[in-house]
Design a protein around this motif. Structure first.
Motif, PDB file in Angstrom:
ATOM      1  N   MET A  99      -6.591 -22.719   7.765  1.00  0.00           N
ATOM      2  CA  MET A  99      -7.284 -21.742   8.524  1.00  0.00           C
ATOM      3  C   MET A  99      -7.969 -20.727   7.459  1.00  0.00           C
ATOM      4  SD  MET A  99      -5.057 -18.195   9.657  1.00  0.00           S
ATOM      5  CE  MET A  99      -4.498 -18.672  11.421  1.00  0.00           C
ATOM      6  N   ARG A 100      -9.216 -20.220   7.659  1.00  0.00           N
ATOM      7  CA  ARG A 100      -9.720 -19.119   6.886  1.00  0.00           C
ATOM      8  C   ARG A 100     -10.067 -17.827   7.634  1.00  0.00           C
ATOM      9  NH1 ARG A 100     -12.582 -21.937   2.938  1.00  0.00           N
ATOM     10  NH2 ARG A 100     -13.821 -19.994   2.469  1.00  0.00           N
ATOM     11  N   ILE A 101      -9.898 -16.805   6.771  1.00  0.00           N
ATOM     12  CA  ILE A 101      -9.900 -15.431   7.305  1.00  0.00           C
ATOM     13  C   ILE A 101     -11.586 -15.015   6.946  1.00  0.00           C
ATOM     14  CG2 ILE A 101      -9.306 -12.927   7.159  1.00  0.00           C
ATOM     15  CD1 ILE A 101      -7.111 -14.626   8.505  1.00  0.00           C
ATOM     16  N   ASP A 102     -12.257 -14.356   8.019  1.00  0.00           N
ATOM     17  CA  ASP A 102     -13.438 -13.954   7.674  1.00  0.00           C
ATOM     18  C   ASP A 102     -13.530 -12.370   8.000  1.00  0.00           C
ATOM     19  OD1 ASP A 102     -14.820 -16.449   7.366  1.00  0.00           O
ATOM     20  OD2 ASP A 102     -14.609 -16.821   9.316  1.00  0.00           O
ATOM     21  N   ILE A 103     -14.090 -11.731   6.967  1.00  0.00           N
ATOM     22  CA  ILE A 103     -14.103 -10.215   6.979  1.00  0.00           C
ATOM     23  C   ILE A 103     -15.251  -9.845   7.273  1.00  0.00           C
ATOM     24  CG2 ILE A 103     -13.505  -8.023   5.629  1.00  0.00           C
ATOM     25  CD1 ILE A 103     -11.553  -9.612   3.777  1.00  0.00           C
ATOM     26  N   ASP A 104     -15.465  -8.804   8.093  1.00  0.00           N
ATOM     27  CA  ASP A 104     -16.659  -8.076   8.384  1.00  0.00           C
ATOM     28  C   ASP A 104     -16.524  -6.754   7.701  1.00  0.00           C
ATOM     29  OD1 ASP A 104     -18.787  -6.419   9.063  1.00  0.00           O
ATOM     30  OD2 ASP A 104     -18.633  -7.069  11.400  1.00  0.00           O
ATOM     31  N   THR A 105     -16.686  -6.769   6.408  1.00  0.00           N
ATOM     32  CA  THR A 105     -16.552  -5.512   5.413  1.00  0.00           C
ATOM     33  C   THR A 105     -17.349  -4.105   6.181  1.00  0.00           C
ATOM     34  OG1 THR A 105     -16.694  -6.989   3.615  1.00  0.00           O
ATOM     35  CG2 THR A 105     -16.579  -4.515   3.138  1.00  0.00           C
ATOM     36  N   ALA A 106     -18.372  -4.555   6.833  1.00  0.00           N
ATOM     37  CA  ALA A 106     -18.845  -3.299   7.523  1.00  0.00           C
ATOM     38  C   ALA A 106     -17.951  -2.472   8.413  1.00  0.00           C
ATOM     39  CB  ALA A 106     -20.310  -3.625   7.997  1.00  0.00           C
ATOM     40  N   ARG A 107     -17.406  -3.364   9.168  1.00  0.00           N
ATOM     41  CA  ARG A 107     -16.658  -2.640  10.124  1.00  0.00           C
ATOM     42  C   ARG A 107     -15.385  -2.010   9.412  1.00  0.00           C
ATOM     43  NH1 ARG A 107     -16.312  -4.288  15.597  1.00  0.00           N
ATOM     44  NH2 ARG A 107     -18.146  -5.355  16.393  1.00  0.00           N
ATOM     45  N   CYS A 108     -14.650  -2.418   8.693  1.00  0.00           N
ATOM     46  CA  CYS A 108     -13.402  -2.206   7.903  1.00  0.00           C
ATOM     47  C   CYS A 108     -13.432  -0.411   7.666  1.00  0.00           C
ATOM     48  CB  CYS A 108     -12.946  -2.831   6.612  1.00  0.00           C
ATOM     49  SG  CYS A 108     -11.542  -2.088   5.870  1.00  0.00           S
ATOM     50  N   GLU A 109     -12.599   0.040   8.074  1.00  0.00           N
ATOM     51  CA  GLU A 109     -12.228   1.601   8.076  1.00  0.00           C
ATOM     52  C   GLU A 109     -11.115   1.882   7.437  1.00  0.00           C
ATOM     53  OE1 GLU A 109     -12.334   3.100  12.126  1.00  0.00           O
ATOM     54  OE2 GLU A 109     -14.453   2.792  12.413  1.00  0.00           O
ATOM     55  N   GLY A 110     -10.444   0.789   6.543  1.00  0.00           N
ATOM     56  CA  GLY A 110      -9.411   1.244   5.809  1.00  0.00           C
ATOM     57  C   GLY A 110      -8.110   1.558   6.341  1.00  0.00           C
ATOM     58  N   HIS A 111      -7.978   1.378   7.591  1.00  0.00           N
ATOM     59  CA  HIS A 111      -6.516   1.755   8.221  1.00  0.00           C
ATOM     60  C   HIS A 111      -5.442   1.195   7.743  1.00  0.00           C
ATOM     61  CE1 HIS A 111      -8.831   3.613  11.631  1.00  0.00           C
ATOM     62  NE2 HIS A 111      -9.520   2.483  11.693  1.00  0.00           N
ATOM     63  N   GLY A 112      -5.556  -0.209   7.137  1.00  0.00           N
ATOM     64  CA  GLY A 112      -4.254  -0.584   6.196  1.00  0.00           C
ATOM     65  C   GLY A 112      -3.392  -1.383   7.320  1.00  0.00           C
ATOM     66  N   LEU A 113      -3.645  -1.468   8.464  1.00  0.00           N
ATOM     67  CA  LEU A 113      -2.686  -2.239   9.333  1.00  0.00           C
ATOM     68  C   LEU A 113      -2.494  -3.654   8.904  1.00  0.00           C
ATOM     69  CD1 LEU A 113      -3.380  -0.610  12.892  1.00  0.00           C
ATOM     70  CD2 LEU A 113      -1.330  -0.157  11.364  1.00  0.00           C
ATOM     71  N   CYS A 114      -3.593  -4.346   8.754  1.00  0.00           N
ATOM     72  CA  CYS A 114      -3.489  -5.775   8.223  1.00  0.00           C
ATOM     73  C   CYS A 114      -2.506  -5.922   7.000  1.00  0.00           C
ATOM     74  CB  CYS A 114      -4.764  -6.198   8.072  1.00  0.00           C
ATOM     75  SG  CYS A 114      -5.852  -5.270   6.673  1.00  0.00           S
ATOM     76  N   ALA A 115      -2.676  -4.920   6.094  1.00  0.00           N
ATOM     77  CA  ALA A 115      -1.813  -5.134   4.860  1.00  0.00           C
ATOM     78  C   ALA A 115      -0.434  -4.769   5.103  1.00  0.00           C
ATOM     79  CB  ALA A 115      -2.531  -4.381   3.641  1.00  0.00           C
ATOM     80  N   GLN A 116      -0.386  -3.855   5.952  1.00  0.00           N
ATOM     81  CA  GLN A 116       1.143  -3.527   6.425  1.00  0.00           C
ATOM     82  C   GLN A 116       1.743  -4.982   7.026  1.00  0.00           C
ATOM     83  OE1 GLN A 116       1.605   0.133   8.514  1.00  0.00           O
ATOM     84  NE2 GLN A 116       0.179   1.136   7.270  1.00  0.00           N
ATOM     85  N   VAL A 117       1.200  -5.280   7.890  1.00  0.00           N
ATOM     86  CA  VAL A 117       1.634  -6.591   8.879  1.00  0.00           C
ATOM     87  C   VAL A 117       1.645  -7.845   7.779  1.00  0.00           C
ATOM     88  CG1 VAL A 117       0.894  -8.274  10.829  1.00  0.00           C
ATOM     89  CG2 VAL A 117       0.615  -5.722  11.171  1.00  0.00           C
ATOM     90  N   ALA A 118       1.054  -8.110   7.158  1.00  0.00           N
ATOM     91  CA  ALA A 118       0.964  -9.148   6.232  1.00  0.00           C
ATOM     92  C   ALA A 118       0.292  -8.928   4.854  1.00  0.00           C
ATOM     93  CB  ALA A 118      -0.283 -10.355   6.917  1.00  0.00           C
ATOM     94  N   PRO A 119       1.330  -8.537   4.128  1.00  0.00           N
ATOM     95  CA  PRO A 119       0.959  -8.112   2.680  1.00  0.00           C
ATOM     96  C   PRO A 119       0.682  -8.966   1.767  1.00  0.00           C
ATOM     97  CG  PRO A 119       3.130  -7.587   3.356  1.00  0.00           C
ATOM     98  CD  PRO A 119       2.696  -7.984   4.539  1.00  0.00           C
ATOM     99  N   GLN A 120       1.376 -10.323   2.183  1.00  0.00           N
ATOM    100  CA  GLN A 120       1.206 -11.506   1.371  1.00  0.00           C
ATOM    101  C   GLN A 120      -0.335 -11.958   1.437  1.00  0.00           C
ATOM    102  OE1 GLN A 120       2.631 -11.295   4.314  1.00  0.00           O
ATOM    103  NE2 GLN A 120       4.341 -12.776   4.394  1.00  0.00           N
ATOM    104  N   VAL A 121      -1.265 -11.645   2.403  1.00  0.00           N
ATOM    105  CA  VAL A 121      -2.571 -12.045   2.726  1.00  0.00           C
ATOM    106  C   VAL A 121      -3.518 -10.914   2.708  1.00  0.00           C
ATOM    107  CG1 VAL A 121      -4.206 -12.925   4.554  1.00  0.00           C
ATOM    108  CG2 VAL A 121      -1.624 -13.686   4.492  1.00  0.00           C
ATOM    109  N   PHE A 122      -3.256  -9.564   3.018  1.00  0.00           N
ATOM    110  CA  PHE A 122      -4.239  -8.781   2.992  1.00  0.00           C
ATOM    111  C   PHE A 122      -3.863  -7.612   2.135  1.00  0.00           C
ATOM    112  CE2 PHE A 122      -4.179 -10.447   7.150  1.00  0.00           C
ATOM    113  CZ  PHE A 122      -5.649 -10.906   7.212  1.00  0.00           C
ATOM    114  N   ASP A 123      -4.842  -6.946   1.155  1.00  0.00           N
ATOM    115  CA  ASP A 123      -4.679  -5.592   0.438  1.00  0.00           C
ATOM    116  C   ASP A 123      -5.868  -4.898   0.381  1.00  0.00           C
ATOM    117  OD1 ASP A 123      -3.464  -4.187  -1.170  1.00  0.00           O
ATOM    118  OD2 ASP A 123      -3.602  -5.371  -3.182  1.00  0.00           O
TER     119      ASP A 123
END
Ligand code: SF4
Length: 64
Positions: A1-25
């Motif tokens: 599996m790969r993760i693709d980021i659409d950086t232009a969409r990211c608003e820095g809510h940080g939910l991803c990093a809360q749910v999966a801190p091993q993967v996202f920061d």
């Protein structure tokens, strides 16, 4: 599996990093970054997928 980021969409809510801190920061500008370069290890795939689904602005997608 790969993760693709659409950086232009990211608003820095940080939910991803809360749910999966091993993967996202967040970087110094509060934009998502990946802790895992390239292929996500098998033991982190479930967490990575949950983190991607948690994004309220659909900035994260998964691919195989
Ligand atoms: S949840 Fe979405 S908007 Fe929030 S930091 Fe993660 S990628 Fe960015």
């Amino acid at each position: 599996m790969r993760i693709d980021i659409d950086t232009a969409r990211c608003e820095g809510h940080g939910l991803c990093a809360q749910v999966a801190p091993q993967v996202f920061d967040l970087d110094d500008d509060d934009l998502v970054i990946l802790r895992q370069v390239g292929q996500i290890p098998a033991d982190l795939e479930a967490a990575a997928a949950s983190g991607a689904r948690s994004c309220p602005v659909a900035a994260l997608s998964t691919s195989s």
